[in-house]
Design an enzyme around this catalytic site. Structure first.
Site, PDB file in Angstrom:
ATOM      1  N   LYS B  74       8.632  36.620  58.170  1.00 24.07           N
ATOM      2  CA  LYS B  74       8.368  35.185  58.292  1.00 24.07           C
ATOM      3  C   LYS B  74       8.138  34.854  59.765  1.00 24.07           C
ATOM      4  CE  LYS B  74      10.253  30.656  56.861  1.00 24.07           C
ATOM      5  NZ  LYS B  74      11.367  29.956  56.170  1.00 24.07           N
ATOM      6  N   SER B 152      10.181  26.740  52.423  1.00 21.77           N
ATOM      7  CA  SER B 152       9.282  26.929  53.538  1.00 21.77           C
ATOM      8  C   SER B 152       8.755  28.367  53.664  1.00 21.77           C
ATOM      9  CB  SER B 152       9.980  26.557  54.841  1.00 21.77           C
ATOM     10  OG  SER B 152      11.066  27.427  55.113  1.00 21.77           O
ATOM     11  N   SER B 176      14.726  27.464  51.003  1.00 24.15           N
ATOM     12  CA  SER B 176      13.437  27.973  51.476  1.00 24.15           C
ATOM     13  C   SER B 176      13.146  29.431  51.141  1.00 24.15           C
ATOM     14  CB  SER B 176      13.309  27.777  52.989  1.00 24.15           C
ATOM     15  OG  SER B 176      13.010  26.440  53.272  1.00 24.15           O
TER      16      SER B 176
END
Lengths: 95, 494, 481
Positions: B74, B152, B176
């Site tokens: 990420k 997210s 997330s």
């Protein structure tokens, strides 16, 4: 609760954000919606409840007083927007 | 087409069926050819250097389960020498000068980082639509209707789901990891707060943020988690507990397991079809010998409001460092210091980030601190106490991960509060710091995946993964590959 | 005393930022050494890169507790770091890690000496916090340069109660505090380098009024002299406003020592709303009893106790005891000398406060850097005690010692300064003086006893200071009567 334009303005300034006059209403109502959501909290009696600042109420771990960091100025300032003679440059600060 | 697991790649590498370099090249090609916009940046050279390094190590007789396995990171994790944007314009030109502990732990285990995945800006979002780098396409989208991957960690979820990487890292502040895992038919684990170091992971809400794995299976999650965790002296909230191997309890029997179903997770707002699928999953557990009982988390309805005070408050302060002075974006023209700050931040941050900074600043401002922040922290304790109570009679809790399935892009973006409801079931575990997972539990009639949410007591990741793995042994939802998954197949090549 | 003293009462509270003597910063492993090249002691944590986290330096906690114990304060065994949010380029995170609701040191007090006797000044609290960086205003094409070497240096902010009633009391308190932090070795007290900085909250009210007047906060008063002058100026300014029927505005004012005035500062954050909240990166600090007791055991004898002992056990005057205990090094120099010499304690005190201090001042030296060791100083005083030296010749020896010309006895030998105690030698000089000064001899004989001083002086002069003055005195009297 509804946030008026003046309040939105003050918060924006506090957060160093610029909210255009055209956006004030939109922000105001969106923020107000969030605050309405948040207002559900008010109904709950929390007297005698200790605020929980950390999951599992950990206590502070402290390190020994040792110098473990060296000079990395060149590496760090390579990504700086503006620097000179080892200093970060910003618009003139007036006290 | 089938999924490729870390376990399989690990075995193939071990058996010499494939090299890390070949694997890495294959995935880099897939990323290059994909149209999911799952990655913000890919450093092919760096990935291949690491892969060669891993191959050399294997040739030298070194072995570690994930030595040479490529995964996606990420873009919230700083990796020395790589662009690290956190989904924001304000960090578009930011080349991190150091590496996050979680990433360096993984690198120490020989993991190869393929690239940095797309994400909601500063991890604030549930659809990946707040990213400065564009929307991400959910590989489960059918023709004509582009669905969001969740957020997210939407880029990570899409990358794994589309088989652009066999696994990815995510971070979870309010859901997330778990919500995009549910939307993209993956297994996602949010470990106990403090398990994974937060050092080098760009902060959203410091008391809630936690990194974790996003994979196809619980076994893969255990393997990846093994390489991520560990005490870190650089993080004052990192847990100093002995290391454990999360794979060892995977195959333990779950006969007699006490599963609690908090009735609050099955109330209004939950799509009936999802409720039915969750009930079916619970029945499966029952047939595996688990005891099911309804329980109550009476304060759970306060989780969302508390979260929307605590997270923005912490974020408003955490994001003050983005001021255009030492790194990152600085506006082109300015008249003075305040003007420079204000323009830099107004141009550098997107709407959702600004909204949360504003809410946070307001909640902390004088006269409101007690009513908002302090109150929310008290409610947080009540919510945590609820969990303590139910875990006296249950081993784990279950429910749906999300109230609805993946939605189409743009459908929720005008109403922040409606968007926030996506995280209604996932937020309580963040507030209480508990480990939680979302695992694949079937598909709706529209063919969209749904997630089963499992919450375990503090530090019981091994139990959580065991419970997840036992379900995956008797079901095959997790093996189903998304229609939009990459056409190439590493397994065939091997 | 000022003219305002009759009608107006002055209320002063001080906030002192004391830099703690650690090796590394409070939340990072960077050095805090003074004077390094800009930004060479600014780590990833110090420049607030995205993703970095603070880790507390235990030594800073130890030094803060030491201070708390030294002022008899309550130690908050559970204390909390909070974020103080404001934007300023020398504050890299956009917030300062400080302590708000639960500081490490709670209520304590410090006793000062005033014209009206001893007075206790309350210390509200002392809390740990990190220092900011420095803004350098030299011209960089009209821009300001930021050096973050100082950012993250551990500070103890010591906040007094508004207990002081005059600029001189404020200075007395500040001196006392300055002496204390150096005594207990938590801060080097270097005001030029900014290790010990002071802000003053000043207000005035009509005598007899209970309610406090509106206060202003004075910044940049980083010497004892500036503190006194800045407060004096500010008091006069406020009284002028009030006497003209105006109102004092609550604000921060900067002292300009060149112009000797205070002026309003442009505020750091136009709206002063620091949005304090507990720092989620730092769980609460919990101090065990054993940690505190270990620190207590390391506390030296404190200035107050030492002063009392110097008076009662060593027989010093209050004034001498005060001067000789104000600084720990001075007190230690004094005690070492007393222990090493046969001279009376009073003589040691006189020589220290007189000759030694005068020379140190002239050369701008701290006592630790004195060119004369305690051993040589003690020996010098021994030679006075055993009549080898007179006061005058002792000064010559002192001067030679100061110039590092050798050891006491060698200097006396080399310069031929050994006092003449031989009766015959003194008698010869006495006879010469009596012959040379018939007028004064006659005055003495007429009953003017005071003139003997002149005659002894003549003997000392002729002997170049070496004659024993007591013997010369006796011999003159014998011969003239």
């Amino acid at each position: 609760m509804a946030l008026d334009n003046e309040t939105v303005h003050i918060i924006a300034r506090l957060a160093r954000l610029n909210i255009d006059d055209s956006e004030l209403e939109k922000y105001g109502s969106e923020l107000s919606n969030i605050l309405n959501l948040v207002e559900q909290m008010e109904a709950v009696d929390t007297s005698g409840v200790e605020p929980m600042t950390h999951p599992f109420d950990a206590t502070l771990r402290m390190r020994a007083d040792e110098i473990s960091e060296g000079n990395q100025r060149e590496k760090f300032q390579a990504i700086a927007p503006s620097s000179e003679n080892g200093l970060y440059l910003v618009p003139k600060v007036i006290d | 087409m089938t999924i490729i697991t870390l376990a399989q790649l690990s075995a193939d590498l071990d058996a010499g069926k494939v090299s890390s370099t070949e694997l890495t090249q294959e995935y880099l090609q897939r990323i290059d050819a994909s149209e999911h916009n799952a990655f913000i940046s890919v450093d092919q050279e760096l990935a291949l250097t690491r892969a060669k390094d891993a191959d050399a190590k294997r040739a030298n007789g070194e072995s570690s389960p994930l030595l040479g396995v490529p995964i996606a990171q990420k873009d919230i994790f700083c990796i020395d020498g790589t662009q690290t944007t956190c989904g924001s314009k304000i960090l578009e030109n930011f080349i991190a000068p150091y590496t996050a502990t979680v990433v360096s732990n993984m690198h120490d285990h020989g993991v190869v980082s393929l690239g940095k995945t797309n994400m909601d800006e500063f991890a604030m979002g549930s659809s990946n639509e707040t990213s400065h780098y564009g929307n991400v396409v959910n590989p489960w989208s059918s023709k004509g209707a582009t669905l969001v991957p969740g957020g997210s960690s939407g880029g990570s979820a899409a990358a794994v789901s589309a088989q652009l990487a066999p696994a990815a890292t995510g971070t979870d502040t309010g859901g997330s990891i778990r919500q995009p895992a549910a939307f993209c038919n993956l297994t996602g684990i949010k470990p106990s707060y403090g398990r994974c170091s937060r050092y080098g992971m760009i902060a959203f809400a410091s008391s809630l943020d936690q990194a974790g794995p996003m994979t196809h299976t619980a076994e893969d999650a255990a393997m990846l988690l093994n390489t991520m965790v560990g005490f870190d002296s650089k993080d004052s909230t990192s847990l100093d507990v002995p290391a454990e191997d999360y794979t060892t309890q995977l195959n333990d029997s779950i006969e007699g397991l006490n599963i609690g179903l908090p009735k609050e997770f099955f109330g209004e707002g939950l799509k009936p079809e999802i409720a039915t699928l969750i009930e079916r999953a619970v029945k499966e557990y029952e047939s595996l010998g688990a005891n099911i009982k309804e329980v109550s988390l009476p304060n759970s309805h306060l989780a969302l409001p508390s979260y929307y005070v605590i997270a923005p408050a912490e974020a408003s302060s955490n994001l003050s460092r983005f001021d255009g002075v030492r790194y990152g974006y600085r506006t082109e023209e300015y008249t003075d210091l305040v003007d420079m700050y204000t323009k830099t931040r107004s141009e550098g941050f997107g709407d959702e980030v600004k909204r949360r900074i504003m809410i946070g600043a307001y909640a902390l401002s004088s006269g409101y601190y007690d009513a908002y922040y302090s109150k929310a922290q008290k409610l947080r304790r009540l919510i945590a106490n609820d969990f303590n109570d139910v875990f006296k009679e249950c081993d784990v809790l279950m429910g749906p991960t999300t109230p609805s399935t993946a939605f189409s892009a743009g459908s929720n973006s005008d109403d922040p509060v409606a968007m926030y409801l996506n995280d209604i079931y996932t937020i309580p575990a963040n507030l209480a710091g508990l480990p939680a997972a979302s695992i694949q539990a079937g598909f709706t009639s529209a063919g969209l995946p749904i997630g089963l949410h499992i919450i375990a007591p503090y530090l019981q990741e091994s139990k959580l993964l065991n419970v997840a793995h036992q379900y995956q042994k008797v079901t095959d939802w997790h093996t189903l590959s998304a229609p939009g998954a990459s056409a190439h197949n590493v397994g065939e090549k091997a | 005393m000022f003219t305002w003293d009759q009608r107006w009462e002055v209320v002063i509270g001080l906030e002192v930022h004391s830099q703690l003597q650690t090796q590394s910063k409070i939340f990072s492993g960077s050095s805090i050494a003074y004077g390094a090249e800009p930004n060479t002691q600014a780590s990833a944590v110090d420049i607030a890169l995205p993703g970095v986290l603070p880790v507390m330096n235990q030594e800073a906690a130890r030094l803060a507790v030491k201070f708390g114990l030294a002022i008899g304060a309550h130690i908050n065994q559970r204390n909390v770091f909070a974020r103080k949010n404001y934007f300023y380029p020398d504050l890299p995170k956009g917030y300062q890690i400080s302590q708000m609701e639960l500081p490490i040191v709670g209520l304590g007090e410090l006793e000062i000496d005033t014209e009206d006797g001893a007075k206790k000044i309350g210390i509200t609290r002392a809390h740990l916090e990190e220092d900011a960086g420095k803004s350098l205003h030299e011209d960089f094409q009209g821009q300001t340069g930021i050096d973050l070497n100082r950012a993250g240096t551990p500070l103890l902010e010591i906040v007094s109660e508004p207990d002081m009633r005059s600029p001189s009391e404020a200075v007395a308190y500040l001196r006392k505090l300055h002496s204390l932090v150096r005594y207990i070795e938590i801060c080097d007290g270097n005001m030029q380098e900014g290790s010990f900085r002071c802000d003053a909250n000043v207000s005035v009210r009509p005598r007899g009024q209970e309610e406090l007047g509106t206060r202003t906060e004075l910044k940049n008063i980083n010497s004892f002299r500036f503190v006194e002058r800045a407060i004096e100026f500010e008091i006069e300014r406020q009284i002028d406003i009030l006497e003209d029927g105006g109102k004092v505005v609550q604000e921060t004012r900067l002292y300009d020592p060149d112009k000797h005035e205070t002026r309003s500062m442009r505020s750091k954050e136009d709206a002063h709303d620091y949005r304090y909240f507990p720092d989620p990166d730092l769980p609460p600090m919990v101090l065990e009893d054993s940690f505190i007791e270990e620190i207590r055991a390391t506390l030296p004898e404190l200035p107050g106790a030492k002063k009392a002992r110097f008076e009662s056990e060593l027989g010093l005057s209050t004034a001498d005891a005060d001067v000789l205990t104000a600084d720990r090094d001075v007190a230690e120099f004094f005690e070492s000398t007393v222990n090493a010499t046969k001279a009376e304690t009073k003589i040691v005190a006189n020589w220290m406060v007189g000759e030694l201090f005068a020379n140190l001042n002239k050369s701008d030296l701290e006592i630790a850097a004195s060119p004369i060791s305690t051993a040589q100083f003690a020996l010098l005083l021994d030679r006075i005690a055993d009549n080898t030296l007179s006061g005058k010749t002792a000064k010559q020896v002192f001067a030679a010692l100061w110039e590092k010309e050798g050891e006491v006895d060698a200097i006396i030998e080399a310069k031929g300064l050994k006092q003449i105690t031989d009766t015959g030698a003194i008698e010869t000089i006495v006879d010469e003086v009596i012959a040379a000064c018939p007028e004064q001899v006659q005055q003495f004989k007429d009953g003017n006893d005071k003139v003997i001083g002149f005659l002894v002086g003549q003997v000392m002069q002729k002997s170049r200071g070496k004659a024993n003055p007591q013997m010369a005195n006796q011999m003159l009297k014998d011969k003239m009567s």
